[in-house]
Design a protein around this motif. Structure first.
Motif, PDB file in Angstrom:
ATOM      1  N   HIS A  13       0.828  -1.205   0.000  1.00  0.00           N
ATOM      2  CA  HIS A  13       0.000   0.000   0.000  1.00  0.00           C
ATOM      3  C   HIS A  13       0.865   1.259   0.000  1.00  0.00           C
ATOM      4  O   HIS A  13       0.528   2.246  -0.676  1.00  0.00           O
ATOM      5  CB  HIS A  13      -0.921   0.001   1.221  1.00  0.00           C
ATOM      6  CG  HIS A  13      -1.757   1.244   1.335  1.00  0.00           C
ATOM      7  ND1 HIS A  13      -2.809   1.520   0.486  1.00  0.00           N
ATOM      8  CD2 HIS A  13      -1.671   2.306   2.200  1.00  0.00           C
ATOM      9  CE1 HIS A  13      -3.334   2.683   0.812  1.00  0.00           C
ATOM     10  NE2 HIS A  13      -2.675   3.176   1.839  1.00  0.00           N
ATOM     11  N   MET A  14       1.959   1.236   0.744  1.00  0.00           N
ATOM     12  CA  MET A  14       2.846   2.398   0.767  1.00  0.00           C
ATOM     13  C   MET A  14       3.373   2.719  -0.634  1.00  0.00           C
ATOM     14  O   MET A  14       3.505   3.889  -1.020  1.00  0.00           O
ATOM     15  CB  MET A  14       4.022   2.135   1.705  1.00  0.00           C
ATOM     16  CG  MET A  14       3.665   2.119   3.170  1.00  0.00           C
ATOM     17  SD  MET A  14       5.147   1.797   4.189  1.00  0.00           S
ATOM     18  CE  MET A  14       4.416   1.710   5.820  1.00  0.00           C
ATOM     19  N   ILE A  15       3.674   1.649  -1.393  1.00  0.00           N
ATOM     20  CA  ILE A  15       4.207   1.843  -2.741  1.00  0.00           C
ATOM     21  C   ILE A  15       3.091   2.245  -3.697  1.00  0.00           C
ATOM     22  O   ILE A  15       3.225   3.188  -4.482  1.00  0.00           O
ATOM     23  CB  ILE A  15       4.912   0.561  -3.221  1.00  0.00           C
ATOM     24  CG1 ILE A  15       6.126   0.278  -2.335  1.00  0.00           C
ATOM     25  CG2 ILE A  15       5.342   0.696  -4.683  1.00  0.00           C
ATOM     26  CD1 ILE A  15       6.731  -1.104  -2.516  1.00  0.00           C
ATOM     27  N   SER A  17       0.304   3.715  -3.111  1.00  0.00           N
ATOM     28  CA  SER A  17      -0.246   5.051  -2.812  1.00  0.00           C
ATOM     29  C   SER A  17       0.733   6.163  -3.163  1.00  0.00           C
ATOM     30  O   SER A  17       0.366   7.339  -3.135  1.00  0.00           O
ATOM     31  CB  SER A  17      -0.611   5.140  -1.334  1.00  0.00           C
ATOM     32  OG  SER A  17       0.562   5.073  -0.515  1.00  0.00           O
ATOM     33  N   GLY A  18       1.979   5.807  -3.469  1.00  0.00           N
ATOM     34  CA  GLY A  18       2.980   6.811  -3.796  1.00  0.00           C
ATOM     35  C   GLY A  18       3.758   7.313  -2.600  1.00  0.00           C
ATOM     36  O   GLY A  18       4.643   8.164  -2.744  1.00  0.00           O
ATOM     37  N   ARG A  19       3.443   6.812  -1.422  1.00  0.00           N
ATOM     38  CA  ARG A  19       4.184   7.235  -0.238  1.00  0.00           C
ATOM     39  C   ARG A  19       5.647   6.846  -0.371  1.00  0.00           C
ATOM     40  O   ARG A  19       6.550   7.586   0.056  1.00  0.00           O
ATOM     41  CB  ARG A  19       3.578   6.610   1.017  1.00  0.00           C
ATOM     42  CG  ARG A  19       4.348   6.950   2.283  1.00  0.00           C
ATOM     43  CD  ARG A  19       3.692   6.345   3.494  1.00  0.00           C
ATOM     44  NE  ARG A  19       4.573   6.377   4.639  1.00  0.00           N
ATOM     45  CZ  ARG A  19       4.305   5.803   5.801  1.00  0.00           C
ATOM     46  NH1 ARG A  19       3.144   5.178   5.982  1.00  0.00           N
ATOM     47  NH2 ARG A  19       5.165   5.850   6.809  1.00  0.00           N
ATOM     48  N   LEU A  20       5.898   5.673  -0.933  1.00  0.00           N
ATOM     49  CA  LEU A  20       7.254   5.258  -1.277  1.00  0.00           C
ATOM     50  C   LEU A  20       7.350   5.206  -2.791  1.00  0.00           C
ATOM     51  O   LEU A  20       6.659   4.415  -3.443  1.00  0.00           O
ATOM     52  CB  LEU A  20       7.567   3.869  -0.693  1.00  0.00           C
ATOM     53  CG  LEU A  20       7.660   3.777   0.832  1.00  0.00           C
ATOM     54  CD1 LEU A  20       7.866   2.320   1.254  1.00  0.00           C
ATOM     55  CD2 LEU A  20       8.814   4.633   1.348  1.00  0.00           C
ATOM     56  N   GLY A  21       8.170   6.068  -3.362  1.00  0.00           N
ATOM     57  CA  GLY A  21       8.264   6.157  -4.815  1.00  0.00           C
ATOM     58  C   GLY A  21       9.339   5.257  -5.400  1.00  0.00           C
ATOM     59  O   GLY A  21      10.174   4.684  -4.684  1.00  0.00           O
ATOM     60  N   GLU A  24      13.164   4.840  -4.241  1.00  0.00           N
ATOM     61  CA  GLU A  24      13.288   5.411  -2.908  1.00  0.00           C
ATOM     62  C   GLU A  24      13.633   4.335  -1.869  1.00  0.00           C
ATOM     63  O   GLU A  24      13.145   3.200  -1.946  1.00  0.00           O
ATOM     64  CB  GLU A  24      11.978   6.094  -2.524  1.00  0.00           C
ATOM     65  CG  GLU A  24      12.026   6.915  -1.250  1.00  0.00           C
ATOM     66  CD  GLU A  24      10.739   7.679  -1.017  1.00  0.00           C
ATOM     67  OE1 GLU A  24      10.450   8.012   0.154  1.00  0.00           O
ATOM     68  OE2 GLU A  24      10.009   7.929  -2.000  1.00  0.00           O
ATOM     69  N   ILE A  26      13.353   2.397   1.529  1.00  0.00           N
ATOM     70  CA  ILE A  26      12.251   2.202   2.478  1.00  0.00           C
ATOM     71  C   ILE A  26      12.744   2.529   3.891  1.00  0.00           C
ATOM     72  O   ILE A  26      13.945   2.470   4.171  1.00  0.00           O
ATOM     73  CB  ILE A  26      11.679   0.770   2.402  1.00  0.00           C
ATOM     74  CG1 ILE A  26      12.658  -0.250   2.963  1.00  0.00           C
ATOM     75  CG2 ILE A  26      11.287   0.413   0.972  1.00  0.00           C
ATOM     76  CD1 ILE A  26      12.042  -1.649   3.079  1.00  0.00           C
ATOM     77  N   GLU A  35       5.076   0.733  12.809  1.00  0.00           N
ATOM     78  CA  GLU A  35       3.930   1.268  12.080  1.00  0.00           C
ATOM     79  C   GLU A  35       2.965   0.177  11.638  1.00  0.00           C
ATOM     80  O   GLU A  35       1.742   0.325  11.721  1.00  0.00           O
ATOM     81  CB  GLU A  35       4.401   2.057  10.853  1.00  0.00           C
ATOM     82  CG  GLU A  35       3.250   2.613  10.029  1.00  0.00           C
ATOM     83  CD  GLU A  35       3.719   3.500   8.883  1.00  0.00           C
ATOM     84  OE1 GLU A  35       2.893   3.784   8.000  1.00  0.00           O
ATOM     85  OE2 GLU A  35       4.909   3.904   8.885  1.00  0.00           O
TER      86      GLU A  35
END
Length: 243
Positions: A13-15, A17-21, A24, A26, A35
């Motif tokens: 989900h982080m990837i 959603s763009g939170r982790l591009g 980048e 982790i 978390e």
């Protein structure tokens, strides 16, 4: 949901959603574990799963990074699951190939360069000259890969390469009628390459569709009788054609 699944979907989900591009690094293990509410062991297993899918890249001594997320790389990871398909499942995949291969051939005909044409005919000549079925299979793969490359869409090329890799496990040229199958395949390749050389997308699409359909018929020679009957019935229901 297991702890590993929780970690896997959390990272995913982080990837997504763009939170982790792409490219980048982790966050550190400790932060992620807190978390996501999972242990380090569960997180590491999730990272290994995502790495196998080409989504994450552990770099020794540097950390763990999101991959560049190129479509062709992510699609290539489908081989991990498609390799498990039985022949009946592979024949279902051929319905997708019958749609995609003509499109790719038409695009290649529209965009081909003189170098593409030289490469295709060079590969055909090598296929016609060899008596080694393994070498012929490899040259056949390179021929179709060159057409996909010329079409200009790396993601499509990767997807078709995955499909072809699975079908290559069945060595049709080792069948008793193998020599005749080889001659027919070589002739098909020449028709397809000629259409591409002539800048004729329509003829290239037709040649590609006929070639895939012929390969599908050959693969059925490996099907046990009961399984073949079921697969043919499914095929008839899917495309509306008689057996």
């Amino acid at each position: 949901m297991s702890a590993v699944d929780k970690a896997f979907h959390g990272l995913r989900h982080m990837i997504a959603s763009g939170r982790l591009g792409a490219g980048e690094r982790i966050p550190p293990e400790g932060e992620l574990c807190e978390e996501l509410g999972v242990s380090r062991g569960s997180l590491r297993e999730a990272v290994r799963m995502l790495a196998a899918l080409g989504v994450i890249e552990p770099r020794h001594g540097s950390g763990t990074y999101v991959s560049q997320l190129r479509p062709e790389d992510v699609i290539g990871s489908l081989s991990l699951t498609l390799e498990l398909l039985p022949l009946s499942g592979l024949l279902e995949v051929y319905e997708i190939r019958r749609v995609l291969e003509p499109h790719v051939a038409a695009q290649a005909a529209a965009r081909r360069t003189p170098e593409t044409v030289r490469t295709l005919f060079s590969l055909i000549e090598a296929m016609e000259a060899t008596d080694d079925s393994t070498e012929a299979s490899e040259l056949d793969h390179r021929f179709h890969a060159e057409i996909a490359r010329a079409a200009g869409n790396p993601a499509l090329a990767s997807l078709l390469a995955v499909f072809r890799a699975r079908s290559r496990k069945y060595q049709v040229f080792t069948l008793p009628e193998g020599p005749e199958l080889r001659r027919k395949s070589d002739a098909d390749h020449r028709v397809l390459a000629t259409a591409i050389a002539d800048h004729d997308p329509g003829a290239a699409a037709g040649a590609a569709e006929a070639h895939v359909a012929q390969t599908e018929r050959w693969l059925r020679a490996f099907m046990p009788p009961v399984e073949e009957e079921g697969a043919r019935a499914e095929s008839g229901r899917a495309d509306g054609t008689p057996d």
